[in-house]
Design a protein around this motif. Structure first.
Motif, PDB file in Angstrom:
ATOM      1  N   GLU A 247      21.072  73.308 -76.054  1.00  0.00           N
ATOM      2  CA  GLU A 247      19.949  72.386 -76.227  1.00  0.00           C
ATOM      3  C   GLU A 247      20.487  70.963 -76.236  1.00  0.00           C
ATOM      4  OE1 GLU A 247      17.089  73.208 -79.219  1.00  0.00           O
ATOM      5  OE2 GLU A 247      17.083  75.373 -78.858  1.00  0.00           O
ATOM      6  N   ARG A 248      19.882  70.143 -75.396  1.00  0.00           N
ATOM      7  CA  ARG A 248      20.395  68.785 -75.204  1.00  0.00           C
ATOM      8  C   ARG A 248      19.244  67.789 -75.220  1.00  0.00           C
ATOM      9  NH1 ARG A 248      25.283  68.490 -72.157  1.00  0.00           N
ATOM     10  NH2 ARG A 248      24.416  66.987 -70.699  1.00  0.00           N
ATOM     11  N   VAL A 249      19.504  66.618 -75.758  1.00  0.00           N
ATOM     12  CA  VAL A 249      18.548  65.514 -75.682  1.00  0.00           C
ATOM     13  C   VAL A 249      18.792  64.799 -74.366  1.00  0.00           C
ATOM     14  CG1 VAL A 249      17.776  63.360 -76.717  1.00  0.00           C
ATOM     15  CG2 VAL A 249      18.514  65.264 -78.175  1.00  0.00           C
ATOM     16  N   ASP A 250      17.734  64.594 -73.585  1.00  0.00           N
ATOM     17  CA  ASP A 250      17.891  63.979 -72.260  1.00  0.00           C
ATOM     18  C   ASP A 250      17.179  62.631 -72.229  1.00  0.00           C
ATOM     19  OD1 ASP A 250      15.175  64.541 -70.288  1.00  0.00           O
ATOM     20  OD2 ASP A 250      15.282  65.526 -72.223  1.00  0.00           O
ATOM     21  N   ARG A 251      17.341  61.918 -71.092  1.00  0.00           N
ATOM     22  CA  ARG A 251      16.809  60.556 -70.994  1.00  0.00           C
ATOM     23  C   ARG A 251      15.292  60.513 -71.124  1.00  0.00           C
ATOM     24  NH1 ARG A 251      14.082  60.109 -66.455  1.00  0.00           N
ATOM     25  NH2 ARG A 251      14.500  61.699 -64.902  1.00  0.00           N
ATOM     26  N   THR A 252      14.583  61.614 -70.807  1.00  0.00           N
ATOM     27  CA  THR A 252      13.117  61.605 -70.867  1.00  0.00           C
ATOM     28  C   THR A 252      12.601  61.760 -72.286  1.00  0.00           C
ATOM     29  OG1 THR A 252      12.832  64.020 -70.632  1.00  0.00           O
ATOM     30  CG2 THR A 252      13.087  62.733 -68.601  1.00  0.00           C
TER      31      THR A 252
ATOM     32  N   ASP B 129      24.402  70.034 -63.643  1.00  0.00           N
ATOM     33  CA  ASP B 129      23.603  70.161 -64.867  1.00  0.00           C
ATOM     34  C   ASP B 129      22.291  70.842 -64.469  1.00  0.00           C
ATOM     35  OD1 ASP B 129      21.642  69.566 -66.950  1.00  0.00           O
ATOM     36  OD2 ASP B 129      23.104  68.169 -67.765  1.00  0.00           O
ATOM     37  N   VAL B 130      22.206  72.125 -64.782  1.00  0.00           N
ATOM     38  CA  VAL B 130      21.035  72.927 -64.401  1.00  0.00           C
ATOM     39  C   VAL B 130      20.260  73.223 -65.683  1.00  0.00           C
ATOM     40  CG1 VAL B 130      20.227  74.964 -63.179  1.00  0.00           C
ATOM     41  CG2 VAL B 130      22.444  73.948 -62.580  1.00  0.00           C
ATOM     42  N   HIS B 131      19.017  72.832 -65.733  1.00  0.00           N
ATOM     43  CA  HIS B 131      18.320  72.848 -67.011  1.00  0.00           C
ATOM     44  C   HIS B 131      16.859  73.286 -66.884  1.00  0.00           C
ATOM     45  CE1 HIS B 131      18.267  68.730 -65.270  1.00  0.00           C
ATOM     46  NE2 HIS B 131      16.965  68.818 -65.525  1.00  0.00           N
ATOM     47  N   ILE B 132      16.330  73.681 -68.021  1.00  0.00           N
ATOM     48  CA  ILE B 132      14.899  73.940 -68.188  1.00  0.00           C
ATOM     49  C   ILE B 132      14.402  73.005 -69.276  1.00  0.00           C
ATOM     50  CG2 ILE B 132      13.149  75.605 -68.933  1.00  0.00           C
ATOM     51  CD1 ILE B 132      15.019  77.826 -67.898  1.00  0.00           C
ATOM     52  N   TYR B 133      13.370  72.246 -68.978  1.00  0.00           N
ATOM     53  CA  TYR B 133      12.784  71.379 -69.998  1.00  0.00           C
ATOM     54  C   TYR B 133      12.143  72.228 -71.097  1.00  0.00           C
ATOM     55  CZ  TYR B 133      13.642  67.143 -67.344  1.00  0.00           C
ATOM     56  OH  TYR B 133      14.258  66.106 -66.703  1.00  0.00           O
ATOM     57  N   MET B 134      12.205  71.734 -72.315  1.00  0.00           N
ATOM     58  CA  MET B 134      11.695  72.502 -73.455  1.00  0.00           C
ATOM     59  C   MET B 134      10.197  72.777 -73.333  1.00  0.00           C
ATOM     60  SD  MET B 134      14.487  73.011 -75.020  1.00  0.00           S
ATOM     61  CE  MET B 134      13.968  73.740 -76.580  1.00  0.00           C
ATOM     62  N   ASN B 135       9.485  71.884 -72.646  1.00  0.00           N
ATOM     63  CA  ASN B 135       8.045  72.122 -72.471  1.00  0.00           C
ATOM     64  C   ASN B 135       7.736  72.954 -71.222  1.00  0.00           C
ATOM     65  OD1 ASN B 135       8.667  70.123 -70.631  1.00  0.00           O
ATOM     66  ND2 ASN B 135       7.012  68.731 -71.234  1.00  0.00           N
TER      67      ASN B 135
ATOM     68  N   ASP C 142       3.292  85.207 -49.238  1.00  0.00           N
ATOM     69  CA  ASP C 142       2.269  85.781 -50.109  1.00  0.00           C
ATOM     70  C   ASP C 142       2.770  85.772 -51.550  1.00  0.00           C
ATOM     71  OD1 ASP C 142       0.013  87.162 -51.051  1.00  0.00           O
ATOM     72  OD2 ASP C 142       0.956  89.117 -50.694  1.00  0.00           O
ATOM     73  N   PRO C 143       2.853  84.588 -52.164  1.00  0.00           N
ATOM     74  CA  PRO C 143       3.466  84.478 -53.485  1.00  0.00           C
ATOM     75  C   PRO C 143       2.519  84.862 -54.608  1.00  0.00           C
ATOM     76  CG  PRO C 143       2.684  82.344 -52.800  1.00  0.00           C
ATOM     77  CD  PRO C 143       2.405  83.290 -51.649  1.00  0.00           C
ATOM     78  N   HIS C 144       3.092  85.011 -55.804  1.00  0.00           N
ATOM     79  CA  HIS C 144       2.296  85.073 -57.022  1.00  0.00           C
ATOM     80  C   HIS C 144       1.635  83.708 -57.235  1.00  0.00           C
ATOM     81  CE1 HIS C 144       3.813  88.965 -58.603  1.00  0.00           C
ATOM     82  NE2 HIS C 144       4.922  88.648 -57.937  1.00  0.00           N
ATOM     83  N   PRO C 145       0.627  83.634 -58.104  1.00  0.00           N
ATOM     84  CA  PRO C 145      -0.068  82.346 -58.319  1.00  0.00           C
ATOM     85  C   PRO C 145       0.854  81.263 -58.855  1.00  0.00           C
ATOM     86  CG  PRO C 145      -1.366  84.175 -59.187  1.00  0.00           C
ATOM     87  CD  PRO C 145      -0.030  84.738 -58.828  1.00  0.00           C
ATOM     88  N   ALA C 146       0.445  80.019 -58.620  1.00  0.00           N
ATOM     89  CA  ALA C 146       1.164  78.861 -59.141  1.00  0.00           C
ATOM     90  C   ALA C 146       1.148  78.877 -60.666  1.00  0.00           C
ATOM     91  CB  ALA C 146       0.544  77.583 -58.613  1.00  0.00           C
ATOM     92  N   ILE C 147       2.146  78.224 -61.263  1.00  0.00           N
ATOM     93  CA  ILE C 147       2.210  78.041 -62.704  1.00  0.00           C
ATOM     94  C   ILE C 147       2.372  76.542 -62.968  1.00  0.00           C
ATOM     95  CG2 ILE C 147       3.398  78.627 -64.850  1.00  0.00           C
ATOM     96  CD1 ILE C 147       4.535  81.098 -63.446  1.00  0.00           C
ATOM     97  N   ALA C 148       1.388  75.943 -63.577  1.00  0.00           N
ATOM     98  CA  ALA C 148       1.422  74.486 -63.789  1.00  0.00           C
ATOM     99  C   ALA C 148       2.371  74.120 -64.915  1.00  0.00           C
ATOM    100  CB  ALA C 148       0.013  73.982 -64.117  1.00  0.00           C
ATOM    101  N   ALA C 149       2.994  72.932 -64.769  1.00  0.00           N
ATOM    102  CA  ALA C 149       3.887  72.412 -65.804  1.00  0.00           C
ATOM    103  C   ALA C 149       3.969  70.902 -65.658  1.00  0.00           C
ATOM    104  CB  ALA C 149       5.283  73.035 -65.684  1.00  0.00           C
ATOM    105  N   PRO C 150       4.156  70.163 -66.765  1.00  0.00           N
ATOM    106  CA  PRO C 150       4.228  68.699 -66.695  1.00  0.00           C
ATOM    107  C   PRO C 150       5.573  68.232 -66.140  1.00  0.00           C
ATOM    108  CG  PRO C 150       4.602  69.437 -68.939  1.00  0.00           C
ATOM    109  CD  PRO C 150       4.223  70.660 -68.159  1.00  0.00           C
ATOM    110  N   VAL C 151       5.550  67.058 -65.492  1.00  0.00           N
ATOM    111  CA  VAL C 151       6.765  66.423 -64.990  1.00  0.00           C
ATOM    112  C   VAL C 151       7.330  65.517 -66.070  1.00  0.00           C
ATOM    113  CG1 VAL C 151       7.737  64.880 -63.238  1.00  0.00           C
ATOM    114  CG2 VAL C 151       5.931  66.504 -62.609  1.00  0.00           C
ATOM    115  N   ALA C 152       8.625  65.619 -66.310  1.00  0.00           N
ATOM    116  CA  ALA C 152       9.295  64.706 -67.242  1.00  0.00           C
ATOM    117  C   ALA C 152       9.742  63.467 -66.484  1.00  0.00           C
ATOM    118  CB  ALA C 152      10.494  65.383 -67.893  1.00  0.00           C
ATOM    119  N   VAL C 153       9.268  62.313 -66.926  1.00  0.00           N
ATOM    120  CA  VAL C 153       9.558  61.049 -66.198  1.00  0.00           C
ATOM    121  C   VAL C 153      10.584  60.234 -66.980  1.00  0.00           C
ATOM    122  CG1 VAL C 153       8.560  58.935 -65.306  1.00  0.00           C
ATOM    123  CG2 VAL C 153       7.230  61.045 -65.277  1.00  0.00           C
TER     124      VAL C 153
END
Length: 305
Positions: free
Chosen positions: A23-28, A246-252, A294-305
């Motif tokens: 877990e890391r604190v990032d610029r966003t 640096d390969v990451h997943i945002y906490m949200n 023929d993908p599964h449905p989209a999954i919405a997520a916020p962009v970290a700016v």
């Protein structure tokens, strides 16, 4: 032994980040779980790697790559094509530049983009992203004021010196990083011709990878670019190799990743290129079709700016 789907590489990477990422604190300020150093390979002759466990808006991805190849650095050209993935940065800059009592400080993103569309002058001032990807790829400025078209050099080398170890281009221009809306995440591209098979492979070194939102675009666009270069220079498609730093997943995004990991991959589609234009820079989005996506449905997520 059961044959693994190539997309399992991506799903396994997401699992690895969730299970062992730090877990890391990032610029966003959002925070991430991250690992350092990861590799994936995809054989383009066995399907086009647009991930299927959630819908990837491949036309948006391809439009972004074509914009970069054009040398573009203003969101106006993207918004005109209904592409909004770069709008957050200039919008934030515009809002923060307005006085606290200004009515402009409360305009919506949609209103901001409409101003960009309506006024070239406004777009030039507020829609410009600085010397980002396309500028560095096509017009890298040298100390004496000349400009280097790195992508055209790649095309020329593939045609005339295909076994060179210098068939590459880069976006990490140290002297201009502070002028960019966002320093390049997918920073280094390199290409390799296999003489025995006449196949062209492409690799990408990515310094920072948003594992849930951005990376599916990056992998698809690496495959897309490699396919275009192969057609233009007379090769068959080989592999793409993706190197993440640096390969990451945002906490949200963790809930969204958990949802995606419950899904099983489907068969990759095939990229159909409908014509061969005069140059790499003359393609349009109408030249492409993904057959069998023929993908599964989209999954919405916020962009970290």
């Amino acid at each position: 032994m059961k044959n693994l789907h190539p997309e399992d590489q991506y799903l396994d990477m997401l699992k690895l980040i969730l299970e062992s990422g730090s877990e890391r604190v990032d610029r966003t300020g959002v925070g991430t779980k991250a690992i350092f150093g990861h590799t994936m390979r995809f054989d383009l002759s066995k399907g086009f790697p647009v991930f299927t466990t959630k819908r990837v808006y491949w036309k948006t991805a391809f439009k972004e790559m074509l914009w970069m190849l054009s040398g573009g650095s203003n969101i106006r050209e993207l918004v005109q094509q209904n592409v909004h993935i770069w709008s957050d940065w200039p919008y934030k800059k515009f809002i923060e530049a307005q006085p606290g009592d200004s009515a402009d400080r409360s305009i919506s993103m949609k209103e901001f983009e409409q101003r960009v569309l309506d006024s070239q002058e406004f777009a030039d001032k507020w829609g410009d992203l600085g010397p980002v990807y396309g500028k560095q790829w096509r017009k890298w400025r040298t100390e004496d004021g000349k400009e280097i078209d790195q992508v055209s050099q790649v095309v020329d080398m593939l045609r005339n010196n295909p076994y060179s170890r210098r068939i590459l281009f880069d976006g990490w221009n140290v002297g201009e990083l502070d002028k960019m809306a966002l320093p390049p995440c997918h920073k280094h591209y390199q290409f390799f011709v296999e003489p025995n098979t006449n196949k062209l492979s492409g690799a990408l070194v990515q310094r920072s990878a948003d594992g849930f939102l951005g990376q599916p675009f990056n992998v698809a666009n690496l495959a897309f670019l490699t396919s275009l270069l192969a057609q233009q220079t007379g090769y068959d498609v080989g592999e793409i190799v993706w190197f993440g730093m640096d390969v990451h997943i945002y906490m949200n995004h963790i809930k969204q990743v958990d949802e995606q990991l419950q899904r099983k991959p489907k068969t990759f589609p095939t990229l159909k290129i409908k014509r061969k234009p005069a140059s790499l820079f003359d393609y349009t989005i109408d030249d492409f079709e993904l057959v069998g996506y023929d993908p599964h449905p989209a999954i919405a997520a916020p962009v970290a700016v």
